[in-house]
Design a protein around this motif. Sequence first.
Motif: not given
Length: 275
Positions: A117, A131, A135, A138, A145, A151, A158, A212
């Motif tokens: 992000f 956001t 999260a 995901l 994340v 997250a 994370t 990522s």
Amino acid sequence: MLNQYLIQLMLSKGIGEVALKKIINVVPEREWQTLCESPHLLGNIINCRGNTIESVLLNKDRAGQLYLKMQKNSIAMILESDKSYPPQLKDALGSKCPPVLFAKGNIELLSTIAVGFCGSRKVSEKGLSITSQCAMQLVQKNISVVSGYAAIENGGNTIFVLAEGILNFSYKKQVKAHLTTQNHVFISQFYPDAQWSVGNAMKRNSIIIGLSKAMILVESGKSGGTFSAGEETLKLSLPLFVIDYEKPEVSAEANPYFISRGGVPIRGKSQTPNL
């Protein structure tokens, strides 16, 4: 692996990432102590001046103190040549990937599928809400994340990428309650007691992107760190997903620009993003 002699070299003037890579690749680990005790030998490996030699000697005590603090705080050093070094970071950045990463937490997360992000530090309330929803989606797909608290708060994993030395980082109290031994890892490419700076924040963008499989751009102004992260993502041909606001706030005024450059707009019914 934790090596105080490598830390000593890393702290010294005139030894940047390129020089450090050369030392790591050319000199066996057992000889790093010799280089620190007799730094004039560095001239056989890298281009260095008298102030570099002096700096290596002056940093002996500081390196020793940092080494002890890192041991106490269970901080690891991951070299580019180590098996635990994230392979996707090498693939994305190539020769520009950092020679050393300092890590604390579940290092195995560095090899998981992850989405990064990037967003303005002055993100709007709508941006924060979207956001969090991104999260959550995901997390439901078991995707980690990169650099985001949302997250963790939704039961996910994370990877925190720091813009300062790993010994100088502090996290929000409300986040601490959600941390377990398995759901997070903190990493930094900077020497252990480096201070936060705008330059470091810009530089760490490459690590966020490199870890990522795709990036989600929440809100970006027309300049600054988030704008640079968006540009770099496109330059590396990594998928860039951009929140598409009907009426962008000032903090998201560059979002339409990134969509026009090939960013994939994230839209959804009733303000719920569809990933």
